[in-house]
Scaffold this motif. Structure first.
Motif, PDB file in Angstrom:
ATOM      1  N   ARG A   1      48.892  27.005  -8.965  1.00 55.50           N
ATOM      2  CA  ARG A   1      50.133  26.605  -9.769  1.00 55.50           C
ATOM      3  C   ARG A   1      50.326  24.965  -9.907  1.00 55.50           C
ATOM      4  NH1 ARG A   1      52.639  31.347  -7.195  1.00 55.50           N
ATOM      5  NH2 ARG A   1      53.195  30.040  -5.263  1.00 55.50           N
TER       6      ARG A   1
ATOM      7  N   ALA B   1      47.450  23.889 -12.624  1.00 54.31           N
ATOM      8  CA  ALA B   1      48.224  24.327 -13.785  1.00 54.31           C
ATOM      9  C   ALA B   1      49.135  23.375 -14.420  1.00 54.31           C
ATOM     10  CB  ALA B   1      48.470  25.717 -13.870  1.00 54.31           C
ATOM     11  N   ILE B   2      50.092  23.062 -13.599  1.00 55.49           N
ATOM     12  CA  ILE B   2      51.058  21.904 -13.785  1.00 55.49           C
ATOM     13  C   ILE B   2      50.287  20.719 -14.210  1.00 55.49           C
ATOM     14  CG2 ILE B   2      53.058  20.442 -12.889  1.00 55.49           C
ATOM     15  CD1 ILE B   2      53.958  23.062 -11.191  1.00 55.49           C
ATOM     16  N   GLU B   3      49.429  20.189 -13.393  1.00 54.02           N
ATOM     17  CA  GLU B   3      48.641  18.842 -13.558  1.00 54.02           C
ATOM     18  C   GLU B   3      47.957  19.083 -15.021  1.00 54.02           C
ATOM     19  OE1 GLU B   3      46.831  16.663  -9.791  1.00 54.02           O
ATOM     20  OE2 GLU B   3      46.262  18.596 -10.207  1.00 54.02           O
ATOM     21  N   ALA B   4      47.498  20.043 -15.086  1.00 51.39           N
ATOM     22  CA  ALA B   4      46.566  20.264 -16.505  1.00 51.39           C
ATOM     23  C   ALA B   4      47.758  20.262 -17.898  1.00 51.39           C
ATOM     24  CB  ALA B   4      45.930  21.617 -16.639  1.00 51.39           C
ATOM     25  N   GLU B   5      48.818  20.844 -17.519  1.00 55.77           N
ATOM     26  CA  GLU B   5      49.926  20.729 -18.512  1.00 55.77           C
ATOM     27  C   GLU B   5      50.360  19.396 -18.975  1.00 55.77           C
ATOM     28  OE1 GLU B   5      54.156  22.738 -19.451  1.00 55.77           O
ATOM     29  OE2 GLU B   5      53.034  23.642 -17.782  1.00 55.77           O
ATOM     30  N   GLN B   6      50.624  18.688 -17.749  1.00 51.22           N
ATOM     31  CA  GLN B   6      50.991  17.253 -17.934  1.00 51.22           C
ATOM     32  C   GLN B   6      49.877  16.380 -18.637  1.00 51.22           C
ATOM     33  OE1 GLN B   6      51.991  16.558 -13.632  1.00 51.22           O
ATOM     34  NE2 GLN B   6      54.253  17.148 -13.835  1.00 51.22           N
TER      35      GLN B   6
ATOM     36  N   ALA C   1      47.714  17.377 -20.644  1.00 52.38           N
ATOM     37  CA  ALA C   1      47.722  17.648 -22.087  1.00 52.38           C
ATOM     38  C   ALA C   1      48.794  17.202 -22.898  1.00 52.38           C
ATOM     39  CB  ALA C   1      47.862  19.364 -22.177  1.00 52.38           C
ATOM     40  N   GLU C   2      50.101  17.038 -22.233  1.00 54.10           N
ATOM     41  CA  GLU C   2      51.018  16.364 -22.802  1.00 54.10           C
ATOM     42  C   GLU C   2      51.155  14.762 -23.119  1.00 54.10           C
ATOM     43  OE1 GLU C   2      54.535  17.524 -20.263  1.00 54.10           O
ATOM     44  OE2 GLU C   2      54.648  19.512 -20.993  1.00 54.10           O
TER      45      GLU C   2
END
Length: 389
Positions: A373, A376-381, A383-384
């Motif tokens: 999890r 996934a948060i790291e990848a989302e951050q 990407a942003e």
């Protein structure tokens, strides 16, 4: 006739006693009642000042009505010889008793212009600020990092002000090498700092200092305060800790300090490492690996490589058993308290949760789910961040 004389004498004595009692009551009321100030002032007590001189100055500034009552009251309270040098904020309507308490209690200045040299994990910052007595708020005069930029002229111009106060503030988690290097750049200090103190032995705190004080003296103050904290907290430690000396507790406290920036998490983070020691598991904490690479001399500034996680150093807790040989930073009081009294838990793992805190797990399977999890948060951050560029 003698009866008349005696009666008159008694009457006069009673009247005189009543007058004295009334005068004393009036004086006490004047001493403890509201003072004449309508606006706050910053009042300075010079070194070597006397209570008589202070009382006169206070009357001249309109802070008290009677310097005599002020002195008598201070003497009655046993505080006449307890004057402290410094600058003190005196609020509107402050009583004489309140003023006496302010200028005799701790000696820590509460107003005026202050230089606060704040030594942090990533940098050191020189902050000059001034308190406005009317609003009781500080206004920034100058701010800069002495390692990266020249002092602004406003700072230089006011550095020789005899009323200027100085403070050194040490953040939690700073290494001893960082402290020494930062103190070398403080232009209001004097002398060589000497050898770098042993890691973990400097107490993160705020220290009011005098201009020109020796750097070595400040380090001694920091060391003494950390010794006092350990001596105070050690007797109240939990009975079943897997370490038996204050030095080992300091090592654990430094790991807790570097692992979480959330104060309320410290006892729980400490419980994870305590549980691992009890189970014979390796601690496997990244900050110890980083310390083995940097020796506390600066910030790594990047993520750890797999080769570094496998590399053998005395501090690599992915490789060694038990605690590393020394602390990895200077822990604060709360981290020391957490190491000595960790929370009771069954947790053996934790990972960041994306909010600045951590999520804890009892089993490796739960931990792996939490790690997924977090990835996934790291990848989302990331990407942003890329989208925002």
């Amino acid at each position: 006739m003698w009866r008349a004389i005696a009666s008159n004498f008694l009457t006069v004595a009673i009247v005189m006693l009543a007058a004295v009692a009334a005068a004393i009551a009036w004086g006490k009321n004047q001493y403890s009642g509201l003072g004449p100030l309508t606006e706050a002032i910053c009042f300075k007590v010079e070194r070597g000042a006397t209570m008589r001189g202070v009382a006169q100055s206070l009357k001249e500034e309109g802070a008290i009505r009677s310097d005599y009552i002020f002195r008598v009251g201070a003497d009655y309270e046993g505080k006449a010889g307890d004057l402290k040098a410094g600058s003190f904020l005196i609020g509107p309507g402050e009583s004489m008793a309140g003023i006496v308490g302010a200028i005799t209690k701790s000696g820590q200045s509460t107003c005026g212009t202050e230089v606060n040299y704040r030594i942090g994990v990533n940098d050191a910052e020189m902050l000059m600020r001034e308190l406005d007595p009317a609003t009781n708020r500080y206004a920034e005069v100058a701010k800069f990092d002495p390692a990266a930029e020249a002092a602004p002229q406003t700072y230089v111009d006011r550095l020789e002000d005899p009323d200027l106060r100085f403070r050194v503030t040490l953040a939690e988690g700073v290494t001893s090498w960082q402290v020494v290097e930062a103190l070398k750049r403080a232009d209001f200090l004097d002398g060589e700092p000497g050898e770098v103190p042993p890691e973990g032995t400097l107490a993160p705190d705020s220290y009011e200092v005098t201009k020109g004080v020796a750097r070595a003296e400040i380090l001694n103050q920091m060391s003494t305060r950390q010794e006092q904290v350990l001596a105070e907290l050690w007797p109240g430690r939990s009975d079943d800790l897997p370490y038996s000396t204050p030095e080992e507790a300091l090592i654990m406290a430094s790991i807790v300090e570097k692992e979480t920036g959330v104060p309320e998490e410290r006892p729980l983070v400490a419980s994870v490492f305590v549980n691992r020691l009890r189970e014979g598991m390796k601690l496997q904490t990244d900050p110890t690996v980083i310390y083995g690479l940097t020796k506390g001399q600066g910030v790594l500034g990047r993520g750890l490589r797999q080769s570094e996680l496998r590399g053998r150093t005395p501090w690599n807790t992915y490789v060694i058993d038990g605690l590393p040989p020394t602390p990895i930073a200077n822990p604060g009081r709360e981290s020391i308290a957490a190491a000595l009294n960790p929370e009771s838990s069954d947790f053996l793992f934790f990972v960041a949760d994306g909010t600045g805190g951590h999520v804890f797990a009892q089993t490796l399977a739960e931990h792996n789910e939490n790690v997924a999890r977090w990835r996934a948060i790291e990848a989302e951050q990331e990407a942003e961040q890329e989208a925002g560029q």
